[in-house]
Structure formats: structure tokens, C-alpha cells
Design a protein around this motif. Structure first.
Motif: not given
Lengths: 286, 286
Positions: B76, B107, B109, B113-114, B123-126, B128, B192-194, B196
DNA sequence: AGCTCTTATGAATCATTGA
DNA sequence: GTCAATGATTCATAAGAGC
């Protein structure tokens, strides 16, 4: 009560935008025609030509956008020949060269994405929402998009323990401490950069998968009432409708007259409502 | 029963990999040190130098990877001076020039996240997870990562709190409730391509960089038992541990001897278990 | 086995201060 | 003026303890 305006314009945004002054719009949010997909319905730009096609239009966007405005680009690269095409990567680099700041990349997680099965990939359940700005400082109203806090935090706030305050002292190497007391009395939290919206699959005549909630979210976040919102690839007018419903002025441009017609019909209901309210307001104050 | 091997190697993967033959690994999955201006933390590659630093190593990865193998890169971009740096975009383009196919972008997810609050971003929650391949055809075992529909639906329904519902703005016609009928009679569904996964925050001495579930998922998807898995930036050995637990051979490389030591300790328990099983197996068949 | 409550902590980002 | 270190900000998860 100020009048809310809505303009649906027919034509190529490259040309149509020339009528608009510099530094006019507060927000541009759009989902441009994806490369090559729907080639018959929508002009059909080839993936390899995408950046060259997009750049002159982005230059106009930059001109009509206010200094503290934001440009949101909803896009996802196509699979070409078994791999993801790179036109979005190239576009990001080219837009930065054009002077845009690439502030953030939001992920739109499509929860009910289209079913399907392929031998070497899974269903595509996300799209990029790229945030570009003209300057490092821009208008942002974070409180407008707050989400309900997790149940966990709510129950916890009832009894604030000693250690919740203690971490302020015992800071880790990163110098990170927390102060839970800030949370007291709050049941809303700020969202993240991952957005969850279901795609709307209403069987209208247009095939737009852009749910109204998506532009709505960005409109609430980056504009206030009576600001001007632009969608240069307006399609059936989802962005304009969302803007109108939120009491923002909107301009939608599309190269297809059928879509423009559709967009005008969709927004008419809102305009009628606004006129009614205006009439009532005038009557009350007469 | 075949023996499972595990090698934790100390050094720069650029050098260490020279000992390994061509077309050896079935999967490379790694989370390289992210670009960081601070030089002390982890070798400290500056954002502007990142691509140049990465490319020669990627060339070695390409050599040791099998034709039907896969390279998963978890990365990321950092925020530098108020905007996202472009080194990941540039890296993707550069890797394609090097001959890699950019098959897909998953992705990850990060739901937990921080925390933090800033004036102009959330906030950055993802992150690559980029999938690269040497060829258009590659091994993929989709059934191995199917998610149990029934259980998932059940627990999901049980845990569906009010805030969950308020948060999911899937109030469209195609929302949550409607889909339930689709699940009836189906036990498993393709993902899927996400993805968790929560980041692991266990109070151990070593904090895992990424959760074990992440490499585990890709190992199950792209390898079968006894295949060879490589993590060239092994850290505390999360990938190797996951591979071992799934009965795959693993090589982990890291430039820090402390991390190598840690990785060896972590994998020792698994090796012991495997030896036990082997002994039992041998005893049973004697 | 369940359930609640407690506790630790995570590839973060920004403004400010100091070298 | 550029670059590196410090302080301030804040949410969701799992593991463990207690019942």
C-alpha cells in the motif's frame, strides 16, 4: 430561500464546459464511460486510447473546479486478454503531471456484485473512487458522513476503566497513546476509506450501476448547500438527482440525448418539490 | 508420507535466491517492507527509490517461479506530503515491462484499521494484494477457498445488530433481505476479490505484520500440498508458518537475523508435529 | 459449554519542534 | 530551507478473565 438550479446539457463535456467560467464548481463527481465496455451505447473508447481521450477533458475539469474543490473519479480497469489493463494506473500518473494532487483512493465495495464464475478469477466486487484536488487544502465536512459507532464502544463507554486512561503515559515506541474519554457521549464514528454500497439493479432502460448513495456520500462530504456540483458524464442523471435532493445546484452533461432526456425527467420531480416549497415560503412571508 | 521442508534463510533475497534453481516455487506471497523515509525501521527504502530497489529482486522472483505459478504482492502506498505517493502505480507498470502479467488486484479490507483523525482524510482501511503471473495459464484451486454459505448466513444473521444494518446502506431494493432466498439450498459460494481479515493484535512479543489468514488464503488458492512457497521478505515467518500448517514446503528469507530467529522458533512447533505424525505413520505401517 | 467485561495494540497521519 | 524526531489524534478486534 435561494433557488436551486439544475442544468442537463447535451453534448461532449469538452465542448459544453467551455461555456462555464473558471473556478465555478465545488465538486466534480463522475463515473465516466469505461473503456470499451458498452462500446455501442457510449462512444466506445479503446483501453489503449483511454488516457489520451481523458486528459483534455480533465484539463477542462481543472479549469472549472474551484481551488478548494474536489474531483471524484469512479473507475475500474477492464480485464483485457486475461490481465488488468493499466490505463487507470497511467491515468493517475498523467493527471498528476497535469497538476492534480492525488489525495486519496477510496474503495467502493459492491456488496451485491454480479454473480458469475471464471476459471482464473473471482467476481469483481470493488471499484476505485479516486480523489483528486487542485490544492492541498480543500473543503471537507467529515461530520456529515459519520456512521454509527460499533456496539463495542457504546457498552464500553458506560464504565471507563483506569487502564483506558493509563495508556497516555505508557506510550509505545511509536509515541501512540489514547484518550478514551474523548469518545464519551458519542455514538457516531468517522468512516474509513472503504465504502459499502449495494449496486442498484433496477431494470430501467439504462444500464448504469452507479447507486445514488455513492455520489450522495461524496456530495455530503465535499460540499455544502447551494454549492455547484458537476457530472461531466452524467448518464441518466444520478449525480444531479442526488445533488438536487441535497439542495445543491447541479450540472449534468452527456453526449447522448436519450440520457439527457431521462435525466431531465428524473430531476423534474425534485424541481417541482423545490418550487412548491418556494411558493409556500413566499406565501408564509407575504 | 512425504517430508515437509522449511528453510528460513538470513540475508537479502536478491543474493539468497541465487542458490535456488529456475522454475522452483509454485507461489511467492510476500509483504515487502513499505517505503519509508525513516531509515532506521526496516532497511528504509525511500518512496522515490522504491521501484529501483524492487525491480532487481522481482527479476529473481520471476526466475525462481514456475511457469504456472503466482506472485502475490501485498502493498500500500504511503501518504507523502498530503497525497498518495505513486510508487505502487509505477511498480505495476514496471513489473509488466519486466514481463509479468498483472492478472488481478485483490483488496484486503482491514476492518480494525488504525485509529486516528485528520483534517483531510479518513482512516486507511485497505491494502492491495496484487496478483502477478508468468503466463496467462496458472494453477488455481478455487474450491479450496469457498466460503460456507449456510454457516456464514447463520452467524451473519445472528450477529446482525442495529448498527450493522444502519451502516450497510443497502436499503436498495436489492438489499440484504432479498438475497437470503438465493442462499437457500446452496452450501458453498465462491468468494470475491475483496478479502476481509482483521489485523492480528495479540499481545505476543512479536507482532505479525499481516494476519496468518491472508497468506493462508492465497496458499490454498494457488498451491496444492507439497508445493513450494516462498516469502522473500519473511519477517517473523507468518507465511512460512501458514504454508507448513497447510502441508506445503516453505522458504522464508529475511535480512534481519532477529526475525529469522523468531521465524525458526515459530515454525519449530509445526515441524515437531509433522515429525510426530510421520513417526506414527511409520509405526502404523511397520 | 456459553456469556459478558477487560485489556492490549495495530505497515497511520499531521502539525510542530529541533537539528 | 530541508530533513528527522516528537506529540496528538482515535476505533475495532481477539484473547483472556470471570461468572
Amino acid at each position: 430561500m435561494k433557488q436551486i438550479d439544475i442544468n442537463i446539457e447535451h453534448g461532449d463535456c469538452l465542448e459544453v464546459l467551455k461555456q462555464y467560467p473558471d473556478n465555478f464548481f465545488q465538486l466534480i463527481v463522475t463515473s465516466p464511460p469505461y473503456a470499451d465496455s458498452r462500446s455501442k451505447t457510449y462512444g466506445g473508447v479503446k483501453p489503449d486510447d483511454y488516457v489520451d481521450w481523458f486528459l483534455p477533458r480533465a484539463e477542462e475539469f481543472q479549469r472549472v473546479l474551484r481551488q478548494d474543490g474536489t474531483f471524484i473519479l469512479n473507475i475500474k480497469e477492464k480485464v483485457v486478454n486475461g490481465e488488468r489493463h493499466t490505463y487507470v494506473m497511467e491515468l493517475i500518473l498523467a493527471l498528476r503531471k497535469q497538476g492534480w494532487f492525488w489525495t486519496e483512493e477510496f474503495i467502493w465495495h459492491k456488496k451485491n456484485c454480479f454473480p458469475g464464475k471464471w476459471p482464473n478469477r473471482f467476481r469483481d466486487a470493488w471499484e476505485r473512487c479516486l480523489q483528486f484536488n487542485k490544492a492541498r487544502k480543500f473543503n471537507m465536512y467529515q461530520e456529515e458522513v459519520m456512521v454509527p459507532m460499533g456496539d463495542w464502544a457504546k457498552t464500553r463507554l458506560k464504565n471507563l476503566s483506569d487502564t483506558d486512561r493509563a495508556r497516555d503515559e505508557s506510550k509505545v515506541s511509536s509515541g501512540f497513546g489514547k484518550n478514551i474519554s474523548n469518545w464519551q457521549g458519542r455514538d457516531m464514528a468517522y468512516p474509513t476509506n472503504v465504502l459499502h454500497f449495494a449496486t442498484e439493479c433496477n431494470n430501467r432502460q439504462h444500464s448504469a450501476v452507479f447507486p445514488k448513495a455513492l455520489p450522495e456520500w461524496f456530495i455530503r462530504l465535499f460540499t455544502k448547500e447551494h454549492d455547484w456540483v458537476l457530472d461531466p458524464f452524467s448518464g441518466s442523471g444520478t449525480t444531479a438527482e442526488a445533488a438536487l435532493a441535497l439542495n445543491r445546484n447541479a450540472v449534468g452533461i452527456d453526449i447522448h440525448s436519450e440520457y439527457c432526456q431521462l435525466a431531465k425527467e428524473r430531476t423534474a420531480a425534485h424541481q417541482y418539490r423545490l418550487c412548491e416549497e418556494e411558493a409556500e415560503y413566499a406565501a408564509d412571508n407575504s
